[in-house]
Design a protein around this motif. Structure first.
Motif, PDB file in Angstrom:
ATOM      1  N   LEU A 137      62.670 -23.323  20.762  1.00 18.04           N
ATOM      2  CA  LEU A 137      62.016 -22.129  21.302  1.00 18.04           C
ATOM      3  C   LEU A 137      61.761 -22.306  22.794  1.00 18.04           C
ATOM      4  O   LEU A 137      61.585 -23.436  23.272  1.00 18.04           O
ATOM      5  N   LEU A 138      61.728 -21.192  23.513  1.00 16.25           N
ATOM      6  CA  LEU A 138      61.283 -21.195  24.899  1.00 16.25           C
ATOM      7  C   LEU A 138      59.892 -20.590  24.972  1.00 16.25           C
ATOM      8  O   LEU A 138      59.674 -19.466  24.515  1.00 16.25           O
ATOM      9  N   LEU A 139      58.950 -21.333  25.527  1.00 20.04           N
ATOM     10  CA  LEU A 139      57.583 -20.853  25.681  1.00 20.04           C
ATOM     11  C   LEU A 139      57.402 -20.369  27.118  1.00 20.04           C
ATOM     12  O   LEU A 139      57.696 -21.100  28.066  1.00 20.04           O
ATOM     13  N   ASP A 140      56.916 -19.154  27.268  1.00 21.85           N
ATOM     14  CA  ASP A 140      56.730 -18.564  28.595  1.00 21.85           C
ATOM     15  C   ASP A 140      55.293 -18.705  29.074  1.00 21.85           C
ATOM     16  O   ASP A 140      54.349 -18.641  28.276  1.00 21.85           O
ATOM     17  N   ASP A 141      55.144 -18.900  30.382  1.00 25.94           N
ATOM     18  CA  ASP A 141      53.836 -18.832  31.047  1.00 25.94           C
ATOM     19  C   ASP A 141      52.787 -19.675  30.344  1.00 25.94           C
ATOM     20  O   ASP A 141      51.741 -19.189  29.914  1.00 25.94           O
ATOM     21  N   THR A 142      53.067 -20.963  30.206  1.00 23.65           N
ATOM     22  CA  THR A 142      52.106 -21.865  29.588  1.00 23.65           C
ATOM     23  C   THR A 142      52.118 -23.203  30.311  1.00 23.65           C
ATOM     24  O   THR A 142      53.124 -23.572  30.932  1.00 23.65           O
ATOM     25  N   GLU A 143      51.012 -23.890  30.260  1.00 25.26           N
ATOM     26  CA  GLU A 143      50.906 -25.214  30.863  1.00 25.26           C
ATOM     27  C   GLU A 143      51.077 -26.287  29.793  1.00 25.26           C
ATOM     28  O   GLU A 143      50.775 -26.059  28.623  1.00 25.26           O
ATOM     29  N   VAL A 144      51.576 -27.450  30.188  1.00 26.63           N
ATOM     30  CA  VAL A 144      51.645 -28.596  29.291  1.00 26.63           C
ATOM     31  C   VAL A 144      50.521 -29.550  29.659  1.00 26.63           C
ATOM     32  O   VAL A 144      50.069 -29.571  30.802  1.00 26.63           O
ATOM     33  N   PRO A 145      50.050 -30.346  28.704  1.00 21.69           N
ATOM     34  CA  PRO A 145      48.901 -31.216  28.991  1.00 21.69           C
ATOM     35  C   PRO A 145      49.130 -32.194  30.138  1.00 21.69           C
ATOM     36  O   PRO A 145      48.227 -32.454  30.923  1.00 21.69           O
ATOM     37  N   ARG A 191      49.356 -23.196  21.756  1.00 20.73           N
ATOM     38  CA  ARG A 191      49.504 -22.382  20.546  1.00 20.73           C
ATOM     39  C   ARG A 191      49.749 -20.905  20.823  1.00 20.73           C
ATOM     40  O   ARG A 191      50.590 -20.287  20.159  1.00 20.73           O
ATOM     41  N   PRO A 192      49.058 -20.270  21.780  1.00 25.01           N
ATOM     42  CA  PRO A 192      49.343 -18.842  22.025  1.00 25.01           C
ATOM     43  C   PRO A 192      50.799 -18.591  22.412  1.00 25.01           C
ATOM     44  O   PRO A 192      51.426 -17.647  21.928  1.00 25.01           O
ATOM     45  N   ALA A 193      51.362 -19.440  23.275  1.00 26.21           N
ATOM     46  CA  ALA A 193      52.755 -19.269  23.685  1.00 26.21           C
ATOM     47  C   ALA A 193      53.701 -19.536  22.517  1.00 26.21           C
ATOM     48  O   ALA A 193      54.747 -18.874  22.386  1.00 26.21           O
ATOM     49  N   PHE A 194      53.360 -20.482  21.664  1.00 27.25           N
ATOM     50  CA  PHE A 194      54.155 -20.772  20.466  1.00 27.25           C
ATOM     51  C   PHE A 194      54.167 -19.563  19.536  1.00 27.25           C
ATOM     52  O   PHE A 194      55.228 -19.150  19.041  1.00 27.25           O
ATOM     53  N   ARG A 195      53.015 -18.955  19.334  1.00 29.39           N
ATOM     54  CA  ARG A 195      52.936 -17.777  18.470  1.00 29.39           C
ATOM     55  C   ARG A 195      53.740 -16.615  19.054  1.00 29.39           C
ATOM     56  O   ARG A 195      54.464 -15.925  18.330  1.00 29.39           O
ATOM     57  N   ARG A 196      53.638 -16.402  20.364  1.00 30.48           N
ATOM     58  CA  ARG A 196      54.390 -15.315  21.002  1.00 30.48           C
ATOM     59  C   ARG A 196      55.898 -15.524  20.869  1.00 30.48           C
ATOM     60  O   ARG A 196      56.659 -14.584  20.603  1.00 30.48           O
ATOM     61  N   ALA A 197      56.332 -16.770  21.062  1.00 38.24           N
ATOM     62  CA  ALA A 197      57.762 -17.061  20.974  1.00 38.24           C
ATOM     63  C   ALA A 197      58.289 -16.846  19.559  1.00 38.24           C
ATOM     64  O   ALA A 197      59.386 -16.316  19.369  1.00 38.24           O
ATOM     65  N   LEU A 198      57.515 -17.236  18.556  1.00 39.36           N
ATOM     66  CA  LEU A 198      57.924 -17.007  17.167  1.00 39.36           C
ATOM     67  C   LEU A 198      58.002 -15.521  16.860  1.00 39.36           C
ATOM     68  O   LEU A 198      58.954 -15.053  16.226  1.00 39.36           O
ATOM     69  N   ARG A 225      60.252 -17.425   7.526  1.00 39.18           N
ATOM     70  CA  ARG A 225      60.385 -18.725   8.181  1.00 39.18           C
ATOM     71  C   ARG A 225      59.461 -18.874   9.383  1.00 39.18           C
ATOM     72  O   ARG A 225      58.847 -19.922   9.581  1.00 39.18           O
ATOM     73  N   GLU A 226      59.354 -17.834  10.219  1.00 44.04           N
ATOM     74  CA  GLU A 226      58.504 -17.933  11.410  1.00 44.04           C
ATOM     75  C   GLU A 226      57.048 -18.175  11.021  1.00 44.04           C
ATOM     76  O   GLU A 226      56.348 -18.972  11.650  1.00 44.04           O
ATOM     77  N   THR A 227      56.596 -17.484   9.966  1.00 50.42           N
ATOM     78  CA  THR A 227      55.224 -17.688   9.499  1.00 50.42           C
ATOM     79  C   THR A 227      55.025 -19.114   9.011  1.00 50.42           C
ATOM     80  O   THR A 227      54.006 -19.758   9.310  1.00 50.42           O
ATOM     81  N   TRP A 228      56.024 -19.609   8.278  1.00 54.40           N
ATOM     82  CA  TRP A 228      55.914 -20.976   7.772  1.00 54.40           C
ATOM     83  C   TRP A 228      55.879 -21.978   8.913  1.00 54.40           C
ATOM     84  O   TRP A 228      55.086 -22.926   8.894  1.00 54.40           O
ATOM     85  N   LEU A 229      56.740 -21.810   9.923  1.00 51.44           N
ATOM     86  CA  LEU A 229      56.748 -22.729  11.061  1.00 51.44           C
ATOM     87  C   LEU A 229      55.403 -22.730  11.785  1.00 51.44           C
ATOM     88  O   LEU A 229      54.901 -23.778  12.193  1.00 51.44           O
ATOM     89  N   TRP A 230      54.824 -21.556  11.936  1.00 44.96           N
ATOM     90  CA  TRP A 230      53.514 -21.460  12.580  1.00 44.96           C
ATOM     91  C   TRP A 230      52.462 -22.212  11.774  1.00 44.96           C
ATOM     92  O   TRP A 230      51.715 -23.036  12.324  1.00 44.96           O
ATOM     93  N   GLU A 231      52.406 -21.955  10.493  1.00 44.53           N
ATOM     94  CA  GLU A 231      51.381 -22.582   9.654  1.00 44.53           C
ATOM     95  C   GLU A 231      51.570 -24.089   9.550  1.00 44.53           C
ATOM     96  O   GLU A 231      50.596 -24.843   9.469  1.00 44.53           O
ATOM     97  N   ALA A 232      52.829 -24.549   9.550  1.00 46.10           N
ATOM     98  CA  ALA A 232      53.103 -25.966   9.341  1.00 46.10           C
ATOM     99  C   ALA A 232      52.978 -26.787  10.623  1.00 46.10           C
ATOM    100  O   ALA A 232      52.498 -27.923  10.592  1.00 46.10           O
ATOM    101  N   PHE A 233      53.394 -26.219  11.757  1.00 45.19           N
ATOM    102  CA  PHE A 233      53.479 -27.010  12.989  1.00 45.19           C
ATOM    103  C   PHE A 233      52.343 -26.755  13.978  1.00 45.19           C
ATOM    104  O   PHE A 233      52.003 -27.648  14.763  1.00 45.19           O
TER     105      PHE A 233
END
Length: 282
Positions: A125-133, A192-199, A175-183
């Motif tokens: 996935l590509l995550l937009d407009d997010t910072e990494v730790p 997490r917000p960028a991950f949810r948007r990308a899914l 599948r997208e719901t499962w990936l969100w709940e599992a990962f």
């Protein structure tokens, strides 16, 4: 060493400092910086390929044939076809180099068996407009069904790769719901917000994670380099480094025998470490 500048876009953000591993027990991240004077590169794969390819094309001794496809290799004779041209064509070369990746035609031409094993599937996935730790570092997050790899490839884009075990490879419904709940529980809250948007945007890209030992490097007059020799899980970040090392050694070795011996000696430990690292992460 080759004098190839990284793509210009990579100079607009912090990259290549090393890796950070986030243990599944929630303990402090483990920071693994590259040694002084060394650096990696986080970039879109196509940008890196285009940059290196153009450097090769600009070389006086290179003739580049876009759209060419190898059809047969017998001895030192290579038969190939070209899109929108009558053919086939043939050429004879003192040395043929098979640098054609995991699905290598060169391996088939050499009569080598396909010993590749699929160990997982990767969802990208590509995550937009997010910072990494940790800016400039690659991140490995543990604690989900499989490990996750995350790194910046553009000033406003972060690549996130989920390692999905084979028992989930066909995926449940939704599948997208499962990936969100599992990962998502294994991700830092900031991602997490960028991950949810990308899914939700449906941008998943899937690829197999294959492993093949570096058991054969070809023969005299017909050498293999990179993933055509062998490959490991992309999470271990060994593939491109081993491939570039193969190419440099082949160019500098006086014979195929020297190339084979030197690379077997130089890559055996990285090979074992790559396998062990993936086993630890999973």
């Amino acid at each position: 060493k080759l004098g190839i500048d990284p793509p210009a876009a990579s100079k607009e953000y912090d990259t290549g400092r090393g890796f950070v591993t986030f243990p599944e027990d929630g303990s402090e991240p483990i920071i693994l910086p590259y040694r002084a004077g060394s650096a990696g590169l986080g970039i879109e794969h196509s940008e890196l390929v285009a940059s290196i390819r153009q450097t090769a094309i600009d070389h006086d001794g290179v003739t580049y044939l876009p759209g060419a496809r190898a059809e047969e290799i017998v001895g030192q004779t290579l038969t190939y076809s070209l899109k929108r041209h009558a053919g086939p064509y043939a050429m004879v070369a003192d040395r043929i180099v098979g640098a054609d990746g995991r699905g290598s035609f060169s391996r088939k031409a050499l009569g080598l068996e396909d010993t590749s094993i699929t160990c997982a599937r990767m969802a990208g996935l590509l995550l937009d407009d997010t910072e990494v730790p940790f800016q400039g570092y690659g991140h490995v997050f543990l604690g989900g069904p499989g490990p996750m790899l995350c790194y910046r490839i553009l000033p406003d884009k972060v690549r996130l790769i989920l390692d999905v075990p084979m028992r989930y490879s066909r995926g449940p419904k939704g599948r997208e719901t499962w990936l969100w709940e599992a990962f998502s529980p294994a991700l830092p809250e900031s991602l997490r917000p960028a991950f949810r948007r990308a899914l939700a945007a449906g941008g998943l890209q899937w690829a197999k994670a294959n492993v093949r030992r570096r058991a054969s490097m070809g023969r005299r007059g017909f050498a293999l380099v990179g993933d055509a020799v062998g490959h490991y899980h992309p999470l271990t970040a060994a593939g491109m480094s081993l491939g570039f090392g193969d190419a440099l050694e082949l160019a500098e070795s006086p014979s195929f025998q020297q190339y084979r011996l030197r690379r077997q000696r130089a890559t055996r430990v990285p090979e074992m470490l790559a396998v062990a690292l993936y086993e630890v992460f999973t």
